[in-house]
Design a protein around this motif. Structure first.
Motif, short mmCIF file in Angstrom:
data_model
loop_
_atom_site.label_atom_id
_atom_site.label_comp_id
_atom_site.label_asym_id
_atom_site.label_seq_id
_atom_site.Cartn_x
_atom_site.Cartn_y
_atom_site.Cartn_z
N THR A 218 -7.74 0.17 16.61
CA THR A 218 -8.04 1.16 15.57
C THR A 218 -6.81 2.01 15.29
O THR A 218 -6.44 2.24 14.12
CB THR A 218 -9.20 2.07 16.00
N ASN A 219 -6.16 2.48 16.35
CA ASN A 219 -4.93 3.27 16.17
C ASN A 219 -3.83 2.45 15.50
O ASN A 219 -3.11 2.95 14.62
CB ASN A 219 -4.44 3.80 17.52
N ALA A 220 -3.70 1.19 15.92
CA ALA A 220 -2.64 0.33 15.36
C ALA A 220 -2.88 0.08 13.87
O ALA A 220 -1.93 0.11 13.07
CB ALA A 220 -2.57 -0.98 16.12
N ARG A 221 -4.13 -0.19 13.50
CA ARG A 221 -4.43 -0.43 12.08
C ARG A 221 -4.17 0.82 11.25
O ARG A 221 -3.67 0.74 10.11
CB ARG A 221 -5.89 -0.87 11.93
N THR A 222 -4.51 1.98 11.79
CA THR A 222 -4.27 3.23 11.07
C THR A 222 -2.78 3.44 10.85
O THR A 222 -2.33 3.78 9.75
CB THR A 222 -4.87 4.42 11.84
N ILE A 223 -1.99 3.22 11.90
CA ILE A 223 -0.53 3.36 11.78
C ILE A 223 0.01 2.35 10.78
O ILE A 223 0.87 2.66 9.94
CB ILE A 223 0.14 3.17 13.15
N GLN A 224 -0.50 1.13 10.86
CA GLN A 224 -0.05 0.07 9.95
C GLN A 224 -0.36 0.43 8.50
O GLN A 224 0.47 0.22 7.60
CB GLN A 224 -0.71 -1.25 10.34
N ASP A 225 -1.54 1.00 8.25
CA ASP A 225 -1.92 1.41 6.90
C ASP A 225 -0.97 2.47 6.36
O ASP A 225 -0.53 2.40 5.21
CB ASP A 225 -3.36 1.94 6.89
N PHE A 226 -0.65 3.46 7.20
CA PHE A 226 0.29 4.50 6.78
C PHE A 226 1.66 3.91 6.50
O PHE A 226 2.36 4.33 5.57
CB PHE A 226 0.38 5.60 7.85
N PHE A 227 2.05 2.95 7.32
CA PHE A 227 3.35 2.30 7.15
C PHE A 227 3.41 1.60 5.78
O PHE A 227 4.40 1.75 5.04
CB PHE A 227 3.57 1.29 8.28
N PHE A 228 2.38 0.83 5.44
CA PHE A 228 2.37 0.12 4.17
C PHE A 228 2.41 1.07 2.98
O PHE A 228 3.09 0.83 1.98
CB PHE A 228 1.15 -0.78 4.07
N LYS A 229 1.64 2.15 3.09
CA LYS A 229 1.64 3.14 2.01
C LYS A 229 3.02 3.75 1.82
O LYS A 229 3.41 4.08 0.70
CB LYS A 229 0.61 4.23 2.31
#
Length: 549
Positions: A218-229
């Motif tokens: 969950t934490n990794a996906r959240t970080i990944q989402d912010f990264f893509f944005k």
């Protein structure tokens, strides 16, 4: 590995009688009766650069001999060989336990299923070495060409506590990289990481053996989402996201590039995994050479544990002393007291290692246990602890065995700070053992209290003493010494698990909460009205629903 109820052994029964004989003997008397007590109950390691003193324990030579009989009866020697030889001693998960192979410094093969696993271990270690060199030197750069400045390790439990503890303990060996740890699923911690880090100069290590841990993914996906944005290009993930896992397909599915995956094996328990690729954040912080020195210290303790007679075997003796207090004095807890600020996370780390390993109530035979297994571990750095909970240890009603750990040589010699620190270390072990006794006054009436006020107050200043402690004193805590210390406690925990007749390397106790949590999450997210739990849980959820967004 034998399946023996320890309370049914001949030595356990003799130990019970022996306990009745010596339970009221004071440490003052033990030291008076044996002028060589310190010499007889202390040991040196690493060319006399480490001293372990067990003399301030409520034990005699006979106590040790009876406890040693116990380890022989339960077959500890064979169990040690079984672990090092890769036997499947994690029986409920049908796995061997081979974290010791990760720090194997010899050319001795470690055979598992007719294959020498040392080749794979060295291959991963070499990959870690090359990658850490590239990041530290600036050869590996982010998507915009900037040097890497920050490392974020995303994991939980063994994938977080061990590396985080080592990074703090070896703070003086850290290089220019800033290393952060994200473990809690609480969005507050996630937001703190996002605020602190510039994605252009940050790499993220997703550390999960199964690559299924809810908090980590969950934490990794959240970080990944912010990264893509932020960057707007999926291809840039290759420069910034890495996986440390045994589930290669899970990491690939997540989007991690094959070359960015560092392999784990199912025979590495999470809380014993800092020696593996889980320690990549450590290597990035202190460099390969210092990481290898950490491995060397652990390896030397492995050899001490494997090859030294039990009479002089430090992990075995500490384990036996712990069982003596836990099962005969019925002391429920043990406290770890590092008199070295950089070891501030060490009590928390050992707490997890011990309580997740030996917090079991079913023995290896499948029977319910009626003896005491893993103690409750806790602790704090000295001298902070002295101004926090030492009052209870000195004058409270609980017997709390203590482990004192210190480094003689400080990382920073400022005035006489370290001399004051160590004087407190020595003073506390002495005061706990020997106490301070004022003359006893028997009062006949409340009026006498006023007359003999000074004597009345003396009662409250009385220290009974007879409070046990171990002292572990290092010349200096460096990477080698830290590896030695961590492995010492690992083997202490293993020894106790063998005597307790439990499986120390599984952790089924954390699974039920996960299952219920997943079920609850699906109901909360879809706002189901029919919950079907107990009235308390339903009431808590109803209150949550009043304020949820």
């Amino acid at each position: 590995m034998k399946y023996i109820n320890p309370t049914q052994t001949a030595s356990w029964k003799v130990l019970k009688n022996h306990f009745d004989e010596i339970k009221n003997i004071h440490l003052v008397d033990l030291f008076q009766c044996d002028k060589n007590r310190f010499k007889n109950f202390s040991f040196f390691l690493h060319n006399k650069q480490v001293l372990i003193d067990i003399s301030k324990n409520r034990i005699t030579d006979k106590t040790i001999q009876l406890l040693l009989q116990l380890v022989h009866e339960v077959g500890l020697k064979q169990s040690i060989q079984d672990m090092f030889n890769g036997e499947y001693i994690n029986c409920t998960e049908n796995r061997p336990v081979l974290h010791t192979a990760l720090r194997n410094q010899s050319n001795t093969p470690v055979i598992l299923n007719n294959i020498d696993i040392m080749s794979d271990i060295r291959s991963v270690l070499n990959k870690m070495k090359n990658f850490s060199h590239d990041v530290i030197s600036g050869l590996w750069r982010g998507y915009s060409g900037k040097r890497i400045k920050n490392v974020v390790n995303i994991g939980i439990g063994g994938s977080d506590l061990g590396p985080k503890m080592v990074i703090q303990a070896l703070k003086e060996y850290n290089n220019h990289l800033n290393v952060f740890y994200l473990s809690n699923i609480d969005s507050t911690e996630v937001w703190d990481i996002i605020k602190l880090n510039n994605f252009e100069s940050t790499i993220f290590l997703i550390s999960s053996k199964t690559f299924k841990t809810q908090e980590t993914l969950t934490n990794a996906r959240t970080i990944q989402d912010f990264f893509f944005k932020k960057v707007g290009n999926y291809d840039f993930i290759e420069k910034h996201f890495f996986a440390i896992t045994a589930n290669i397909s899970g990491a690939l599915e997540f989007g991690i590039k094959p070359n960015n995956i560092f392999r784990l094996w199912d025979w590495v328990g999470g809380r014993y995994s800092l020696w593996s690729a889980v320690g990549l954040s450590i290597m990035l912080s202190i460099g390969y050479d210092n990481f290898n020195r950490l491995l060397c210290g652990a390896y030397d303790m492995d050899m001490h544990f494997k090859n030294t007679s039990f009479e002089k075997n430090i992990p075995v003796l500490l384990a036996l002393i712990g069982i003596w207090y836990n099962n005969f004095f019925y002391s429920d807890t043990e406290v770890i007291l590092p008199y070295y600020q950089n070891l501030c996370k060490f009590p928390q780390y050992i707490q997890q290692s011990s309580m997740e390993s030996n917090g079991k109530s079913i023995d290896r035979n499948g029977d319910k246990i009626d003896w005491q297994t893993g103690p409750i571990l806790w602790g704090e750095v000295g001298t902070n602890a002295q101004h926090s909970f030492f009052q209870l240890i000195h004058q409270g009603t609980k017997l709390i065995p203590c482990d004192f750990i210190a480094s003689i040589i400080s990382d920073h010699s400022i005035n006489n700070h370290n001399t004051i620190l160590l004087s407190n270390f020595f003073a506390q072990t002495h005061a706990l053992a020997f106490g301070k006794h004022f003359k006893k006054i028997n009062f006949f009436s409340s009026n006498d209290i006023q007359v003999y006020n000074n004597n009345y107050i003396d009662k409250f200043k009385n220290f009974d003493g007879n409070k046990p402690s171990n002292s572990i004193l290092f010349k200096k805590i460096d990477p080698y010494a830290l590896g030695l210390l961590i492995a010492l406690y690992e083997h202490k925990i293993f020894t106790q698990g063998i005597i307790f007749n439990i499986f120390s390397f599984d952790q089924w106790g954390v699974e039920l909460g996960k299952v219920i949590s997943n079920d609850l999450y699906s109901k909360l997210i879809y706002k189901e009205c029919i919950l079907g739990y107990d009235s308390s849980t339903n009431g808590l959820i109803d209150f949550y629903n009043l304020y949820r967004k």
